[in-house]
Design a protein around this motif. Structure first.
Motif, short mmCIF file in Angstrom:
data_model
loop_
_atom_site.label_atom_id
_atom_site.label_comp_id
_atom_site.label_asym_id
_atom_site.label_seq_id
_atom_site.Cartn_x
_atom_site.Cartn_y
_atom_site.Cartn_z
N LEU A 1 0.83 -1.20 0.00
CA LEU A 1 0.00 0.00 0.00
C LEU A 1 0.87 1.25 0.00
O LEU A 1 0.54 2.24 -0.66
CB LEU A 1 -0.94 -0.01 1.21
CG LEU A 1 -1.97 1.11 1.27
CD1 LEU A 1 -2.89 1.09 0.05
CD2 LEU A 1 -2.78 0.99 2.57
N GLY A 2 1.98 1.19 0.70
CA GLY A 2 2.91 2.32 0.71
C GLY A 2 3.49 2.63 -0.66
O GLY A 2 3.86 3.77 -0.94
N ARG A 3 3.54 1.61 -1.52
CA ARG A 3 4.02 1.84 -2.89
C ARG A 3 2.93 2.41 -3.79
O ARG A 3 3.20 2.82 -4.91
CB ARG A 3 4.56 0.52 -3.47
CG ARG A 3 5.86 0.07 -2.83
CD ARG A 3 6.47 -1.13 -3.54
NE ARG A 3 5.67 -2.34 -3.43
CZ ARG A 3 5.74 -3.20 -2.41
NH1 ARG A 3 6.56 -2.98 -1.41
NH2 ARG A 3 4.99 -4.29 -2.39
N GLN A 4 1.68 2.45 -3.30
CA GLN A 4 0.56 2.93 -4.12
C GLN A 4 0.04 4.30 -3.69
O GLN A 4 -0.41 5.07 -4.53
CB GLN A 4 -0.59 1.92 -4.07
CG GLN A 4 -0.24 0.54 -4.59
CD GLN A 4 0.29 0.57 -6.01
OE1 GLN A 4 -0.34 1.10 -6.91
NE2 GLN A 4 1.48 0.01 -6.21
N ALA B 1 7.88 3.78 4.70
CA ALA B 1 9.24 3.41 4.29
C ALA B 1 9.32 3.12 2.80
O ALA B 1 10.41 3.04 2.23
CB ALA B 1 9.72 2.20 5.08
N GLN B 2 8.17 2.99 2.16
CA GLN B 2 8.12 2.64 0.74
C GLN B 2 8.10 3.88 -0.14
O GLN B 2 7.47 4.88 0.20
CB GLN B 2 6.86 1.81 0.45
CG GLN B 2 6.72 0.60 1.33
CD GLN B 2 7.93 -0.32 1.26
OE1 GLN B 2 8.38 -0.69 0.18
NE2 GLN B 2 8.46 -0.69 2.41
N ILE B 3 8.76 3.79 -1.27
CA ILE B 3 8.72 4.85 -2.27
C ILE B 3 7.56 4.53 -3.21
O ILE B 3 7.49 3.43 -3.76
CB ILE B 3 10.05 4.91 -3.06
CG1 ILE B 3 11.19 5.26 -2.10
CG2 ILE B 3 9.94 5.92 -4.20
CD1 ILE B 3 12.56 5.13 -2.72
N PRO B 4 6.64 5.48 -3.39
CA PRO B 4 5.50 5.21 -4.27
C PRO B 4 5.94 4.90 -5.70
O PRO B 4 6.88 5.50 -6.23
CB PRO B 4 4.69 6.51 -4.22
CG PRO B 4 5.05 7.11 -2.90
CD PRO B 4 6.51 6.77 -2.70
N ASP B 5 5.26 3.93 -6.31
CA ASP B 5 5.52 3.56 -7.70
C ASP B 5 5.07 4.68 -8.62
O ASP B 5 4.12 5.41 -8.32
CB ASP B 5 4.74 2.29 -8.06
CG ASP B 5 5.29 1.05 -7.38
OD1 ASP B 5 6.45 1.06 -6.93
OD2 ASP B 5 4.54 0.05 -7.29
N LEU B 6 5.73 4.78 -9.77
CA LEU B 6 5.34 5.78 -10.75
C LEU B 6 4.02 5.44 -11.42
O LEU B 6 3.25 6.32 -11.79
CB LEU B 6 6.44 5.94 -11.80
CG LEU B 6 7.76 6.49 -11.27
CD1 LEU B 6 8.81 6.51 -12.37
CD2 LEU B 6 7.57 7.88 -10.67
#
Length: 144
Positions: A46-49, A72-77
């Motif tokens: 979810l952190g990537r979204q 801690a996650q970098i959102p996906d492009l």
């Protein structure tokens, strides 16, 4: 004077341990460790979204340990659809789709309860189609 644009801060209504127990109970996991694996997997996904104010506000409503996993996650492009989200999680773990879908619903159900209806609605508006059911809501499609 406060900044009216800043999201309202809501202290988490449950501890991380309580969140794990909620996920364990609702997901019918045999152990706390198994529930924690699901929480880590799904919150990282979810952190990537999620991006923007919704990400910040959700992190403020989660227990600190859960918020750290999310942020801690970098959102996906390129955001994934709900089904793509489950497929991505399954691919990352090598788990079958059925159990991964179960994990996703178990964790996002707890996240929905912590987010509350207004924030959850804003989160669902930000995400591509297919997430409503993952959060335990019906997916309503506007009439053409």
């Amino acid at each position: 004077m406060s900044d009216r644009r800043a999201p309202l801060q809501h202290p988490p209504v449950m501890t991380y341990e309580q969140m794990l127990e909620k996920v364990r109970y609702e997901g019918a996991y045999p152990t706390r460790e198994r529930a924690e694996e699901a929480v880590h997997l799904v919150l990282a996904g979810l952190g990537r979204q999620l991006t923007g104010d919704e990400r910040v506000e959700l992190a403020g409503r989660l227990p600190v340990e859960a918020a750290r996993i999310l942020t801690a996650q970098i959102p996906d492009l390129q955001p994934l659809t709900g089904w793509g989200f489950v497929q991505d999680l399954a691919a990352r773990t090598g788990a079958p789709m059925g159990p991964t879908r179960w994990d996703t619903g178990s964790v996002l159900g707890a996240v929905a309860a912590l987010a509350g209806p207004d924030l959850l609605t804003r989160i669902l508006r930000q995400l591509p189609s297919g997430y409503s059911l993952l959060f335990g809501r019906a997916e309503l499609i506007p009439a053409a």
